[in-house]
Design a protein around this motif. Structure first.
Motif, short mmCIF file in Angstrom:
data_model
loop_
_atom_site.label_atom_id
_atom_site.label_comp_id
_atom_site.label_asym_id
_atom_site.label_seq_id
_atom_site.Cartn_x
_atom_site.Cartn_y
_atom_site.Cartn_z
N VAL A 14 24.42 14.45 55.81
CA VAL A 14 23.85 15.99 55.46
C VAL A 14 25.28 16.64 55.24
CG1 VAL A 14 21.87 15.86 57.04
CG2 VAL A 14 24.16 16.49 57.90
N LEU A 15 25.16 17.53 54.19
CA LEU A 15 26.23 18.63 54.07
C LEU A 15 26.19 19.91 54.78
CD1 LEU A 15 26.48 18.01 50.17
CD2 LEU A 15 28.01 17.29 51.97
N VAL A 16 26.99 20.24 55.54
CA VAL A 16 27.23 21.38 56.49
C VAL A 16 27.95 22.48 55.97
CG1 VAL A 16 27.36 22.36 58.53
CG2 VAL A 16 26.32 20.08 58.33
N ASN A 17 27.62 23.68 55.66
CA ASN A 17 28.48 24.76 55.57
C ASN A 17 29.09 25.39 57.16
OD1 ASN A 17 29.80 27.30 55.02
ND2 ASN A 17 28.11 27.89 53.44
N PHE A 23 26.78 27.33 66.96
CA PHE A 23 27.48 26.63 68.17
C PHE A 23 27.27 25.30 68.05
CE2 PHE A 23 23.42 28.24 69.83
CZ PHE A 23 23.14 27.17 70.98
N LEU A 24 27.98 24.52 68.87
CA LEU A 24 27.78 23.12 69.13
C LEU A 24 27.34 22.94 70.45
CD1 LEU A 24 31.15 21.84 67.22
CD2 LEU A 24 28.88 22.22 66.43
N ARG A 25 26.45 21.62 70.75
CA ARG A 25 26.22 21.10 71.99
C ARG A 25 26.20 19.64 72.11
NH1 ARG A 25 21.12 23.88 73.94
NH2 ARG A 25 22.44 25.55 74.50
N SER A 26 26.79 19.20 73.19
CA SER A 26 26.94 17.64 72.96
C SER A 26 25.65 17.20 73.70
CB SER A 26 28.13 17.05 74.26
OG SER A 26 27.78 17.86 75.38
N THR A 27 25.25 15.82 73.32
CA THR A 27 24.07 15.17 73.60
C THR A 27 24.15 14.10 74.68
OG1 THR A 27 24.12 13.79 71.80
CG2 THR A 27 23.03 15.76 71.49
N LEU A 34 24.12 20.59 66.41
CA LEU A 34 24.72 21.84 65.61
C LEU A 34 23.42 22.84 65.41
CD1 LEU A 34 26.19 19.25 64.04
CD2 LEU A 34 26.83 20.94 62.72
N HIS A 35 23.74 24.01 66.18
CA HIS A 35 22.79 25.22 66.22
C HIS A 35 23.36 26.06 64.96
CE1 HIS A 35 20.55 23.98 69.68
NE2 HIS A 35 22.02 23.34 69.74
N PHE A 36 22.21 26.46 64.15
CA PHE A 36 22.48 27.43 62.88
C PHE A 36 21.65 28.43 63.18
CE2 PHE A 36 22.86 23.13 61.46
CZ PHE A 36 23.80 23.38 60.41
N PRO A 42 17.98 22.31 66.36
CA PRO A 42 19.36 21.97 66.06
C PRO A 42 19.35 20.61 65.15
CG PRO A 42 18.79 21.23 68.24
CD PRO A 42 17.52 22.04 67.69
N LEU A 43 20.53 20.54 64.36
CA LEU A 43 20.77 19.40 63.40
C LEU A 43 21.42 18.29 64.45
CD1 LEU A 43 20.84 17.67 60.75
CD2 LEU A 43 23.00 18.91 60.48
N ARG A 44 21.04 17.34 64.61
CA ARG A 44 21.65 16.18 65.63
C ARG A 44 22.73 15.27 64.67
NH1 ARG A 44 18.37 13.67 70.08
NH2 ARG A 44 20.52 13.20 70.79
N VAL A 45 23.74 15.42 65.05
CA VAL A 45 24.78 14.24 64.35
C VAL A 45 25.52 13.21 65.31
CG1 VAL A 45 25.12 15.90 62.32
CG2 VAL A 45 26.82 15.76 64.18
N ALA A 46 25.96 12.28 64.61
CA ALA A 46 26.89 11.40 65.28
C ALA A 46 28.28 12.06 65.46
CB ALA A 46 26.72 10.02 64.77
N GLY A 47 29.05 11.65 66.55
CA GLY A 47 30.15 12.13 66.95
C GLY A 47 30.33 13.15 67.92
N ALA A 48 31.50 13.02 68.51
CA ALA A 48 31.81 13.99 69.86
C ALA A 48 31.97 15.52 69.34
CB ALA A 48 33.13 13.49 70.42
N PRO A 49 31.45 16.37 69.87
CA PRO A 49 31.78 17.76 69.94
C PRO A 49 32.85 17.94 69.08
CG PRO A 49 30.36 17.83 71.68
CD PRO A 49 30.86 16.26 71.42
N ALA A 50 34.04 17.61 69.87
CA ALA A 50 35.55 17.95 69.40
C ALA A 50 35.65 17.61 68.05
CB ALA A 50 36.36 17.34 70.35
#
Length: 72
Positions: A14-17, A23-27, A34-36, A42-50
């Protein structure tokens, strides 16, 4: 306009602007939500919030220097 390429938990790219992310929230599984603004789910992506935040910050355009615009 800058976009960041991220991998959704389904494996899709996915491409995110960065400007659109509110805001971001860890799962629980170590990913990131990623909350828009204006989007209910929300859009859930792999990877740590940092890591996701760093990628978004690096892609965001820097504002122009106001002093240089006055000189132009």
């Amino acid at each position: 306009m800058a976009f960041v390429e991220l991998t959704e938990i389904s494996g899709d790219t996915v491409l995110v602007n960065p400007i659109a992310v509110a805001f971001l929230r860890s799962t629980m599984d170590g990913g990131t939500e990623l909350h828009f603004a204006g989007r209910a789910d929300p859009l859930r992506v792999a990877g740590a919030p940092a890591d996701v935040a760093r990628a978004l910050e690096n892609a965001a355009p820097t504002p122009p220097d106001p002093t240089l615009s006055l000189l132009a």
